[in-house]
Design a protein around this motif. Structure first.
Motif: not given
Length: 314
Positions: A225-234, A247-254, A256-267
């Motif tokens: 829900t809003s405010g949640d996040h899932f991230e990779l620490l390197i 360093i932190t790389h976001s995998l999922a970030n909710y 405001g009103s949207s959950l952002v989870m890119p499904t493609g390969w991200i640099n």
């Protein structure tokens, strides 16, 4: 420990075993050059390239020639074989496993599974079905696969990629500033033999299990829900064995009103990678707002990577 008990009930039967390598960070290994794109067992060292050389992880189908066949492709045949590491080019990936009465693994494996089905359902079977299908990536295949391959189509596997499972109960928390030892961490990559390297590039993709868990819940993890996040620490490990700040790389970030989870390969941001300094190892951990203060992360602790690129500097 709660996480391990949970997987026991699923049939994965996580064991509380330590890492297969108990070597100190700078112990001498026999100097054996590894052939490109072949998997090697533990205790095998690679030969450092000359200073100034850039090496990019190159995963080919030969790594899976004897792989285990599953829905949509194959995964590494040594996944439940103890005392093995996946070694490709100049990169040695941590891997712990057992099949002594139960199956358990953590660290890194290679896969080409092209299956992005949701195998979990909150309140209707939970995560049970994920155990047999924990080999995918939301991109559908490794980076660089032909556009004629449709992600998620069983039987049409593309390029291989790395799948990682992090055993959160094993790792020390906030390890920056401490001295690294292989045996104390679930997910690490050793680069070369004795040289130092600058990390020039890395591609990351979210794994299907946490993707659908963050989206819908999975019977163990809750939907974000809003405010949640899932991230990779390197983290990086320098020549003295000291662990850097992450360093932190976001995998999922909710947000405001949207959950952002890119499904493609991200640099991963190149300036962030440069901030790790000159390294001999990389360490990977995960963090989620869906966590228990005592037992740790509830979000399925998987991620995927490809095209790690490093340049020898010393």
């Amino acid at each position: 420990m709660k996480k391990a008990v949970y997987f026991l009930t699923l049939g994965l039967l996580l064991g509380f075993s330590s890492c297969s390598s108990d070597d100190e960070v700078f112990s001498n290994e026999s100097s054996v050059s590894s052939g490109n794109n072949t998997s090697k067992t533990a205790k095998v060292a690679v030969t450092d390239p000359s200073i100034g050389t850039t090496t990019t992880l190159n995963l080919t189908s030969s790594l899976l020639s004897s792989g285990t066949t599953t829905t949509g492709g194959k995964y590494w045949e040594n996944i439940y074989v103890s005392n093995t590491n996946l070694t490709v080019d100049i990169f040695k990936f941590s891997h712990t496993a057992t099949s002594d009465g139960y199956n358990y693994w953590d660290g890194f494996i290679v896969s080409n599974v092209n299956d992005i089905t949701n195998y979990g359902a909150a309140g209707a079977g939970g995560s049970n079905n994920w155990v047999a299908h924990q080999w995918g990536t939301m991109a559908g295949s490794g980076f660089g696969t032909s556009t004629t391959v449709t992600p998620g189509t069983p039987g049409t596997a593309g390029d291989p990629y790395i799948v990682a499972y992090w055993s959160s109960y094993l790792d020390p928390k906030t390890p920056e500033g401490t001295t690294f030892n292989e045996a104390n961490f679930s997910n690490w990559i050793k680069i070369g033999n004795t040289g130092l390297y600058e990390v020039k590039g890395l591609k990351i993709n979210i794994h299907p299990w946490p993707y659908y868990g963050c989206l819908y819940g999975d019977g163990f993890a809750r939907a974000f829900t809003s405010g949640d996040h899932f991230e990779l620490l390197i983290y990086g490990v320098n020549a003295s064995g000291v662990i850097s700040s992450p360093i932190t790389h976001s995998l999922a970030n909710y947000s405001g009103s949207s959950l952002v989870m890119p499904t493609g390969w991200i640099n991963v941001n190149t300036s962030n990678l440069a901030s790790l300094g000159d390294v001999q190892y990389l360490i990977f951990q995960l963090a989620s707002t869906d966590s228990d203060p005592t037992y740790g992360i509830n979000t399925a602790a998987y991620f995927c990577l490809d095209k790690l690129s490093v340049q020898r500097v010393e």
